[in-house]
Design an enzyme around this catalytic site. Structure first.
Site, short mmCIF file in Angstrom:
data_model
loop_
_atom_site.label_atom_id
_atom_site.label_comp_id
_atom_site.label_asym_id
_atom_site.label_seq_id
_atom_site.Cartn_x
_atom_site.Cartn_y
_atom_site.Cartn_z
N LYS A 158 10.88 -1.53 7.69
CA LYS A 158 9.37 -1.40 8.27
C LYS A 158 9.07 -2.51 9.16
CE LYS A 158 5.82 0.15 6.21
NZ LYS A 158 5.53 1.44 7.04
N1 PMP Z 1 8.06 7.03 6.85
C1 PMP Z 1 7.84 6.34 7.33
C2 PMP Z 1 8.28 6.34 8.89
C3 PMP Z 1 6.76 5.51 7.59
O1 PMP Z 1 6.39 4.19 8.34
C4 PMP Z 1 6.16 5.66 6.15
C5 PMP Z 1 5.01 4.67 5.69
N2 PMP Z 1 5.16 3.68 4.52
C6 PMP Z 1 6.84 6.54 5.02
C7 PMP Z 1 7.86 6.96 5.62
C8 PMP Z 1 6.80 6.17 3.87
O2 PMP Z 1 6.33 5.70 2.71
P1 PMP Z 1 5.80 4.65 1.50
O3 PMP Z 1 5.84 5.99 0.91
O4 PMP Z 1 6.75 3.89 1.28
O5 PMP Z 1 4.72 4.74 2.36
#
Ligand code: PMP
Length: 305
Positions: A158
């Site tokens: 991320k």
């Molecule tokens: N895809 C992207 C591009 C994201 O930014 C997120 C948010 N973090 C997610 C998927 C979902 O991830 P998570 O369930 O870990 O929040």
């Protein structure tokens, strides 16, 4: 919404909100070199906050940093504890936590390796795609922007800079009157939302793109797969096309911010009956019980504050 809090954790200590500042020559501002997390805490049965899957989120923060050659100058346990402290200090019984590690000011130039700074903020945050969206489902649009190839975007990370792609897709969708964008990969298969993973249901089978697709390994995605397995819903982690999505019985998106949000329409095609379907509702219901500590089998996912 303008965010306000009492304190923010910055570089090892809690500071007043107004003092959590950085220099304009901060490397991350110029080149996007930050890694971050989004974590939610929910009020448990006793009214006190509990952080959902804290270890997994903080581990992903360190993994993101590792991928982009950034060394976080604090041990993992200290950042976990800092998340707890930020919630306590801001007297939040529920809310959203945003840890961010970034290259600070010093040298300039893309390859400059400046001291790494770390911030953790928390604030109350209602459902990201709206209460109405959670209940009735949202309208989404396949984006004109493509999810980047796995050798362009570091998909297990991320990274702040990667969110330009998400921003463009999300703004395009919003300006066209939709609640969220759905991005395809470079081959044209469905990848994910601008900040969510995506799932469809067809003939009782739950399907989501595999982690070899350019998608974030979402922690909500992982929680939903575990919940589906426990509910004995058959699962396929396999790519699908845009038109397969149009023909799905049910469609939903998952993310820490978005939680489990049903999608009732894509590109002006009604999905299924145009309302949250039974599989989506079962999963959403179990997910909300899990995050609130109402499901004993998922209690190990919660860190008390
Ligand atoms: N895809 C992207 C591009 C994201 O930014 C997120 C948010 N973090 C997610 C998927 C979902 O991830 P998570 O369930 O870990 O929040």
């Amino acid at each position: 919404m303008t965010i306000k809090a009492d304190t923010i954790w910055l570089d090892g200590k809690l500071v007043p909100f107004a003092d959590a500042k950085v220099h304009v020559l901060t490397h991350a501002l110029h080149y996007g070199m930050g890694v971050f997390e989004g974590i939610r805490a929910y009020a448990g049965p006793d009214g006190r906050a509990q952080i959902f899957r804290l270890r997994e989120h903080i581990q992903r923060l360190y993994d993101s940093a590792h991928i982009v050659l950034m060394e976080i100058p604090f041990p993992l346990e200290q950042l976990e504890q800092a998340c707890v402290e930020v919630l306590r200090s801001n007297k939040l019984d529920a809310g959203y936590l945003r840890p961010l590690a970034f290259f600070g000011a010093g040298a300039m130039g893309v390859g400059a390796v400046n001291p790494v700074q770390v911030a953790i903020a928390a604030w109350p945050w209602a459902s990201y795609l709206g209460d109405e969206g959670l209940k009735k489902g949202i309208r989404a649009k396949v984006s004109s922007y493509t999810r980047m190839h796995v050798n362009v975007q570091m998909v297990r990370a991320k990274v702040s800079g990667q969110y330009v792609n998400s921003f463009l897709a999300n703004r395009e969708a919003a300006l066209s009157g939709y609640e969220e964008a759905i991005l395809l990969d470079t081959e044209g298969y469905v990848a994910e939302g601008s900040g969510e993973n995506i799932f469809l249901v067809k003939d009782g089978v739950l399907q989501t793109p595999p982690l070899s697709s350019p998608v974030l390994a979402g922690i909500t995605r992982d929680s939903v797969l575990r919940i589906a397995r426990d509910l004995q819903i058959p699962i396929r982690e396999e790519k699908f096309t845009r038109d397969t999505m149009y023909l799905a019985d049910e469609l939903f998106m998952t993310g820490t911010a978005a939680e489990v949000t049903p999608v009732r329409e894509v590109d002006n095609r009604r999905i299924g009956k145009g309302e949250p379907g039974p599989v989506t509702k079962r999963i959403q219901d179990t997910y909300f019980k899990a995050v609130r500590g109402e499901e004993p089998r998922y209690r190990s996912w919660l860190t008390p504050v």
